[in-house]
Design a protein around this motif. Structure first.
Motif, PDB file in Angstrom:
ATOM      1  N   LYS A 103       0.856  -1.187   0.000  1.00 51.28           N
ATOM      2  CA  LYS A 103       0.000   0.000   0.000  1.00 51.28           C
ATOM      3  C   LYS A 103       0.898   1.246   0.000  1.00 51.28           C
ATOM      4  O   LYS A 103       2.022   1.206   0.518  1.00 51.28           O
ATOM      5  CB  LYS A 103      -0.884   0.018   1.250  1.00 51.28           C
ATOM      6  N   LEU A 104       0.370   2.340  -0.551  1.00 52.27           N
ATOM      7  CA  LEU A 104       1.158   3.580  -0.584  1.00 52.27           C
ATOM      8  C   LEU A 104       1.598   3.963   0.838  1.00 52.27           C
ATOM      9  O   LEU A 104       2.751   4.327   1.078  1.00 52.27           O
ATOM     10  CB  LEU A 104       0.316   4.690  -1.214  1.00 52.27           C
ATOM     11  N   PRO A 129      -7.386   6.304   1.245  1.00 51.39           N
ATOM     12  CA  PRO A 129      -8.476   7.275   1.407  1.00 51.39           C
ATOM     13  C   PRO A 129      -7.983   8.677   1.792  1.00 51.39           C
ATOM     14  O   PRO A 129      -8.710   9.663   1.621  1.00 51.39           O
ATOM     15  CB  PRO A 129      -9.345   6.666   2.507  1.00 51.39           C
ATOM     16  N   GLU A 130      -6.723   8.770   2.263  1.00 47.31           N
ATOM     17  CA  GLU A 130      -6.182  10.088   2.662  1.00 47.31           C
ATOM     18  C   GLU A 130      -5.975  11.000   1.455  1.00 47.31           C
ATOM     19  O   GLU A 130      -5.826  12.213   1.606  1.00 47.31           O
ATOM     20  CB  GLU A 130      -4.806   9.920   3.343  1.00 47.31           C
ATOM     21  N   LEU A 131      -5.938  10.435   0.228  1.00 48.97           N
ATOM     22  CA  LEU A 131      -5.639  11.248  -0.962  1.00 48.97           C
ATOM     23  C   LEU A 131      -6.892  11.955  -1.467  1.00 48.97           C
ATOM     24  O   LEU A 131      -7.899  11.302  -1.778  1.00 48.97           O
ATOM     25  CB  LEU A 131      -5.105  10.334  -2.077  1.00 48.97           C
ATOM     26  N   GLY A 132      -6.829  13.276  -1.573  1.00 53.02           N
ATOM     27  CA  GLY A 132      -7.969  14.049  -2.080  1.00 53.02           C
ATOM     28  C   GLY A 132      -8.041  13.939  -3.603  1.00 53.02           C
ATOM     29  O   GLY A 132      -7.024  14.101  -4.286  1.00 53.02           O
ATOM     30  N   ASN A 139      -6.530   5.701 -13.115  1.00 50.91           N
ATOM     31  CA  ASN A 139      -6.630   4.374 -12.514  1.00 50.91           C
ATOM     32  C   ASN A 139      -7.160   4.514 -11.078  1.00 50.91           C
ATOM     33  O   ASN A 139      -6.617   5.279 -10.293  1.00 50.91           O
ATOM     34  CB  ASN A 139      -5.211   3.785 -12.509  1.00 50.91           C
ATOM     35  N   PRO A 140      -8.218   3.754 -10.714  1.00 52.81           N
ATOM     36  CA  PRO A 140      -8.838   3.978  -9.386  1.00 52.81           C
ATOM     37  C   PRO A 140      -8.124   3.326  -8.204  1.00 52.81           C
ATOM     38  O   PRO A 140      -8.422   3.635  -7.059  1.00 52.81           O
ATOM     39  CB  PRO A 140     -10.228   3.348  -9.565  1.00 52.81           C
ATOM     40  N   LEU A 141      -7.138   2.414  -8.472  1.00 54.22           N
ATOM     41  CA  LEU A 141      -6.593   1.593  -7.380  1.00 54.22           C
ATOM     42  C   LEU A 141      -6.013   2.419  -6.223  1.00 54.22           C
ATOM     43  O   LEU A 141      -6.321   2.186  -5.060  1.00 54.22           O
ATOM     44  CB  LEU A 141      -5.526   0.632  -7.934  1.00 54.22           C
ATOM     45  N   LEU A 142      -5.182   3.406  -6.532  1.00 53.86           N
ATOM     46  CA  LEU A 142      -4.530   4.142  -5.440  1.00 53.86           C
ATOM     47  C   LEU A 142      -5.524   4.965  -4.623  1.00 53.86           C
ATOM     48  O   LEU A 142      -5.425   5.035  -3.401  1.00 53.86           O
ATOM     49  CB  LEU A 142      -3.416   5.044  -5.973  1.00 53.86           C
ATOM     50  N   ARG A 143      -6.489   5.573  -5.317  1.00 57.46           N
ATOM     51  CA  ARG A 143      -7.440   6.372  -4.528  1.00 57.46           C
ATOM     52  C   ARG A 143      -8.334   5.460  -3.682  1.00 57.46           C
ATOM     53  O   ARG A 143      -8.745   5.815  -2.592  1.00 57.46           O
ATOM     54  CB  ARG A 143      -8.232   7.339  -5.404  1.00 57.46           C
ATOM     55  N   SER A 158      -3.022  16.020  -0.725  1.00 54.35           N
ATOM     56  CA  SER A 158      -3.559  16.273   0.619  1.00 54.35           C
ATOM     57  C   SER A 158      -2.921  15.354   1.670  1.00 54.35           C
ATOM     58  O   SER A 158      -3.158  15.518   2.862  1.00 54.35           O
ATOM     59  CB  SER A 158      -5.076  16.048   0.598  1.00 54.35           C
ATOM     60  N   MET A 159      -2.130  14.373   1.220  1.00 53.87           N
ATOM     61  CA  MET A 159      -1.518  13.427   2.174  1.00 53.87           C
ATOM     62  C   MET A 159      -0.070  13.862   2.447  1.00 53.87           C
ATOM     63  O   MET A 159       0.719  13.993   1.498  1.00 53.87           O
ATOM     64  CB  MET A 159      -1.531  12.027   1.548  1.00 53.87           C
ATOM     65  N   PRO A 160       0.294  14.076   3.711  1.00 50.29           N
ATOM     66  CA  PRO A 160       1.661  14.542   3.999  1.00 50.29           C
ATOM     67  C   PRO A 160       2.719  13.606   3.405  1.00 50.29           C
ATOM     68  O   PRO A 160       2.587  12.383   3.475  1.00 50.29           O
ATOM     69  CB  PRO A 160       1.725  14.532   5.537  1.00 50.29           C
TER      70      PRO A 160
END
Ligand code: FAD
Ligand code: SF4
Length: 469
Positions: free
Chosen positions: A224-225, A412-415, A404-408, A431-433
């Motif tokens: 995961k990222l 969930p922290e990514l706007g 691509n929808p996988l990372l979003r 939006s993610m530090p």
């Protein structure tokens, strides 16, 4: 040389393979200038003080300067000037839409009242990159900072970010989902427009300066990222995952055998080398009559690939007229020369199949152009009762891509905005530090040079962030 003398030099034609020959091979269509042609074309530049071409270039290359050096035959110096702003000149010289960027405002084209007579900036760029890139020393890398950066994806945004960050002394790892790095440059744009050896050379340079390139690594599944930041010791992440999710028409028959997204078709052809008969491990559908739905560069690439894969008749079905077509003029021109049919002011209404569930025809409707829509183009209006059948065995849908929808979905922290693209500030920060993004994942399906420019901007911001830690 006076301005009058410069204006009298004829615009240099790009040598190209014969259309009848090239429709049967995958080799590059445009063959590139000779040294003399490059020098002559560069000599046409009027060296304008205001240089409107520079403001038309998304990365502000000092165009008059590089053209001036090329006109004097100093090709390596010219390449040095380009590389200060663009890391991928051999690629951008081939695929950038110069006619709508640097060449659009060119004073020469305007003075000669013909945009086609603007200085061939991209063609000279391509020449100097091809002639001199092999002689360039490897970029210098600063002493190690002890900081680690993960770069997700390996398209032009990521290549640019990885190169800049590595040169600053940070340890960079590129994670690519496919087995081969390069993004759309290797899986989308065909060999006949962009030889893969050129992309391989850029990736090779990254490896040689110390970037670790890991393939078959799908961030969001393999790791995961968030794991990269919290468990794997990365101090920052750049996301350049592109817009690889194909859009469909949502019409009847789109699930029949013989219907492809342009992405799948081109990936089989380019990345999996389906054209390499007898040797490619991944096969491709053998087609005789192909309809390609759409009018952009992707549609042109799919149609011209289908021809090279042996199709006897390939038709582009596009609901507006040639004038509104978003594909580059040069690509449309090449496609026409190769015998691709253009069915304009037509759109697919449904796809019909035989009793085996295989495509046998497309039902089209005729359109007329109405008022201008939000895109500034006249909107197509269907003519009732104009249904007609186009007999085909293959349909390629090339109407655009979403991100691509996988990372979003897994972060969930990514706007993201309503189109699913990452929302970033002017430095590319999400939006993610600790996470930056650029290229098509931010812009939607855009261009190589814009992706590269965003990768560089984000890399500069990441370097500032790492330096302040
Ligand atoms: P991409 O090039 O899309 O690269 C993204 C990479 O990220 C891919 O390799 C993908 O596999 C990888 N990836 C995705 N998700 C993950 C994940 N979760 N983990 C790990 N890796 C992941 N532009 C032009 O300027 N001129 C042209 O002529 C032109 N022609 C085009 C023709 C086609 C067929 C297509 C599809 C596009 C074309 N474009 C053209 C657009 C241009 O290629 C893109 O704008 C550009 O490549 C975007 O770069 P990028 O780095 O953002 O992403
Ligand atoms: Fe040369 Fe055209 Fe740029 Fe003027 S606008 S400097 S003629 S390339």
């Amino acid at each position: 040389m006076t301005a009058k003398e410069r204006m009298a030099i004829p615009a240099q034609d790009m040598p190209a393979q014969d259309p009848l020959v090239r429709g049967k091979n995958m080799k590059e269509v445009a063959l590139g200038f000779t040294a003399e042609q490059a020098r002559l074309e560069a000599s046409r530049c009027l060296q304008c003080k205001t240089a409107p071409c520079v403001s038309g270039c998304p990365v502000s290359i000092d165009i008059p300067r590089f053209l001036g050096l090329a006109a004097d035959g100093k090709f390596a110096d010219a390449l040095g000037v380009i590389r200060q702003a663009s890391l991928l000149p051999a690629i951008c010289g081939r695929v950038c839409p110069q006619e709508s960027q640097c060449q659009a405002p060119c004073t020469l084209g305007k003075s000669l009242k013909n945009p086609l007579l603007a200085v061939g900036i991209g063609r000279v760029e391509r020449y100097v990159a091809d002639a001199c890139s092999a002689d360039l020393p490897l970029p210098r890398v600063k002493p190690a900072t002890g900081r680690k950066v993960a770069v997700i994806g390996s398209g032009p945004a990521s290549i640019a970010a990885a190169a800049d960050l590595c040169q600053e002394g940070h340890a960079v790892t590129v994670f690519e989902a496919f087995h081969k790095p390069g993004g759309v440059l290797v899986y989308g744009i065909p060999e006949f427009r962009l030889p893969k050896a050129i992309v391989d050379r850029e990736i090779d340079t990254l490896r040689k300066i110390g970037v670790d390139v890991q393939t078959n690594f799908l961030v969001g599944r393999t790791r995961k990222l968030k794991d990269l930041l919290t468990q794997d010791g990365y101090d920052a992440v750049f996301v350049g995952t592109g817009a690889g999710l194909p859009k469909f028409m949502h019409i009847d028959g789109e699930n029949l055998v013989g219907v492809f997204s342009a992405n799948e078709y081109l990936t089989r052809c380019n990345l999996m080398k389906a054209y390499d008969d007898g040797r490619a491990a991944t096969p491709i559908y053998r087609s005789k009559k192909v309809a390609v739905l759409g009018g952009g560069n992707v549609a042109m690439d799919a149609a011209r690939s289908a021809l090279r894969l042996g199709a006897e008749e390939v038709s582009i079905v596009y609901r507006r007229s040639l004038e509104e077509m978003p594909a580059r003029q040069e690509e449309v021109h090449h496609a026409v020369e190769e015998g691709i049919r253009f069915l304009t002011l037509k759109n697919a209404q449904r796809i019909l199949g035989d009793d085996q569930g295989r495509v046998k025809a497309v039902e089209t409707l005729t359109y007329v152009l109405g008022e201008k829509d939000a895109s500034g183009r006249r909107s197509p209006v269907a003519v009732p009762g104009s249904e007609a059948l186009l007999e085909v065995d293959t349909v390629i849908v090339a109407i655009g891509n979403d991100s691509n929808p996988l990372l979003r979905q897994t972060t969930p922290e990514l706007g993201v905005n309503k189109n699913g693209n990452f929302v970033v500030n002017e430095d590319g920060q999400t939006s993610m530090p600790g996470v930056w993004a650029g290229g098509d994942i931010v812009l939607g399906a855009a261009t190589v040079i814009l992706a590269m420019g965003q990768g560089r901007k984000a890399a500069a911001a990441i370097h500032r962030f790492l330096t302040a830690l």
